[in-house]
Write a protein that holds these residues in place. Sequence first.
Motif, short mmCIF file in Angstrom:
data_model
loop_
_atom_site.label_atom_id
_atom_site.label_comp_id
_atom_site.label_asym_id
_atom_site.label_seq_id
_atom_site.Cartn_x
_atom_site.Cartn_y
_atom_site.Cartn_z
N GLU A 123 10.88 -8.00 -13.88
CA GLU A 123 12.21 -8.08 -13.28
C GLU A 123 12.82 -6.69 -13.08
OE1 GLU A 123 14.99 -10.73 -15.16
OE2 GLU A 123 13.45 -12.26 -15.51
N LYS A 124 12.43 -5.74 -13.93
CA LYS A 124 12.96 -4.38 -13.82
C LYS A 124 12.53 -3.70 -12.52
CE LYS A 124 12.84 -3.80 -18.85
NZ LYS A 124 12.24 -3.02 -19.98
N LEU A 125 11.41 -4.17 -11.94
CA LEU A 125 10.92 -3.56 -10.70
C LEU A 125 11.79 -3.92 -9.50
CD1 LEU A 125 7.03 -3.92 -11.00
CD2 LEU A 125 8.57 -2.25 -12.06
N ASP A 126 12.65 -4.94 -9.65
CA ASP A 126 13.54 -5.33 -8.56
C ASP A 126 14.45 -4.17 -8.14
OD1 ASP A 126 12.54 -7.89 -8.42
OD2 ASP A 126 14.11 -8.78 -9.67
N GLU A 127 14.76 -3.28 -9.06
CA GLU A 127 15.71 -2.19 -8.76
C GLU A 127 15.14 -1.16 -7.78
OE1 GLU A 127 15.89 1.18 -11.89
OE2 GLU A 127 15.35 -0.63 -13.06
N PHE A 128 13.83 -1.19 -7.54
CA PHE A 128 13.23 -0.17 -6.69
C PHE A 128 13.16 -0.57 -5.22
CE2 PHE A 128 11.23 0.53 -10.92
CZ PHE A 128 11.84 1.76 -11.19
N GLY A 129 13.63 -1.75 -4.88
CA GLY A 129 13.66 -2.17 -3.48
C GLY A 129 12.28 -2.23 -2.85
N LEU A 130 11.32 -2.79 -3.57
CA LEU A 130 9.94 -2.87 -3.08
C LEU A 130 9.80 -3.93 -2.00
CD1 LEU A 130 8.06 -2.77 -6.51
CD2 LEU A 130 8.52 -0.84 -4.99
N GLN A 131 8.96 -3.66 -1.02
CA GLN A 131 8.64 -4.69 -0.03
C GLN A 131 7.99 -5.89 -0.69
OE1 GLN A 131 6.10 -2.85 2.93
NE2 GLN A 131 7.81 -2.59 4.35
N MET A 132 7.18 -5.63 -1.72
CA MET A 132 6.45 -6.70 -2.41
C MET A 132 5.77 -6.11 -3.63
SD MET A 132 3.20 -6.95 0.23
CE MET A 132 4.14 -6.29 1.62
N ILE A 133 5.34 -6.99 -4.53
CA ILE A 133 4.41 -6.62 -5.60
C ILE A 133 3.16 -7.47 -5.41
CG2 ILE A 133 5.56 -8.22 -7.23
CD1 ILE A 133 4.54 -6.33 -9.48
N GLU A 134 2.04 -6.79 -5.30
CA GLU A 134 0.78 -7.46 -4.95
C GLU A 134 -0.01 -7.82 -6.20
OE1 GLU A 134 -3.22 -6.60 -2.22
OE2 GLU A 134 -1.70 -5.05 -2.48
N GLN A 135 -0.42 -9.08 -6.29
CA GLN A 135 -1.29 -9.61 -7.33
C GLN A 135 -0.92 -9.10 -8.73
OE1 GLN A 135 -3.58 -11.86 -6.11
NE2 GLN A 135 -3.94 -12.54 -8.21
N PRO A 136 0.28 -9.42 -9.21
CA PRO A 136 0.66 -8.94 -10.54
C PRO A 136 -0.09 -9.64 -11.67
CG PRO A 136 2.40 -10.30 -9.60
CD PRO A 136 1.41 -10.06 -8.51
N LEU A 137 -0.43 -10.93 -11.49
CA LEU A 137 -1.02 -11.71 -12.57
C LEU A 137 -2.51 -11.95 -12.31
CD1 LEU A 137 1.92 -14.25 -13.01
CD2 LEU A 137 1.66 -11.94 -13.95
#
Length: 394
Positions: free
Chosen positions: A229-243
Amino acid sequence: MAGESSERLETLQSRWKEFYGLIGNDSMDIRSITLRLIESPLKIPFTTHLETVTKRQAIIIEAKDSSGGIGFGEADPFSSPWYSAETITTCWHALCGFLVPLTLRKEISDPSALDQIWSGIRGNNMAKSGLSQAIWDLYARQKKVYIGSLFGAERKAVAAGAVIAANDPKNAIDQIEKYSEAGYLRYKIKISRRNDLKILSAIRQHFPEVALMADANSAYSIQDAKHLEKLDEFGLQMIEQPLAYNDLVDHALLQSKIKTPVCLDESIGSFQDARAALALGSCKIINIKMARVGGWSEAVRIHDLCFRQDVPVWCGGMIEFGVAKAHNIALAALRGFILPGDLFAASRYWEEDIVEPEITVNKGWIRVPEKAGIGFDINEEVLERLTVKKNNIE
């Protein structure tokens, strides 16, 4: 399920016939298929939390007809099974021992028949993809059309994104500064639980407006949801295959907890996987890698599914040589590919590539060729120099 697969195949065949009038009853007359194992060092190492790649191997596949026409494909598993179960060794075996002999025994009028021909061989998607590419390229050359036009490609240029694989923030920032000269339209940052906040924070401070996405290659578990959830602050287009690489359920749970769109890569190995992921809400974006899903036909089916459901897709890469890159450029020219893909310039990793003209990025874009087949010529001298093993099968 078999009836549904047959219906999708008939739909594809009808679309090609309606728009291009190319499908007939004549055999492609494939007389031989040649496999080349090629090898080249990377100009810069490619590092993830799973592996550091310094040397790349690939299998170049040449499908030849009786008139001497040749179609080219490329199979791109890694040398060890860190990304997928397939490796260069298993891929070579699957091609030589099963896929190529089976293909040569059949009369093929057009490559849409390949899925049915190979239906008795499970998995081995990267081997199937490389052979599929070669036969589709030969078919397009026989019909004297650009390969992308067989599938409705519309774009004259495709958007390019760069992959940043670095162990520390300074190296990542240096890479982005270097590649920004070519105007790449987004940067994919390889992350892990160990470095994610540090590296993304440093990049965001240095490049507050640049388009960023993060690629985790399954570095996390659902127990890391609060951390992610902390990565939300960076305004990323997406996070790919986290799990996990084969998970859909936990990704759906994670997507419900974070704002950043989840993009699936390794979890999507087929049309069925993509359909299940969208039904479960496991992601909001899908990375379509032709190599991962088994070739042209399956990649187009997934594209069409996502397009119907307004799900953005982009074209993933495998640190490939120019033949696979040419096929990926054609794939990315389909209308549903609205996000920049992993379509780097040839000079990113290679001193010399095996296709010409050289694939370049200009102000963030790669021009889509117009010549028949994959649209590029093969540099026979470089191909021969990089070849370490060869097998011609008739």
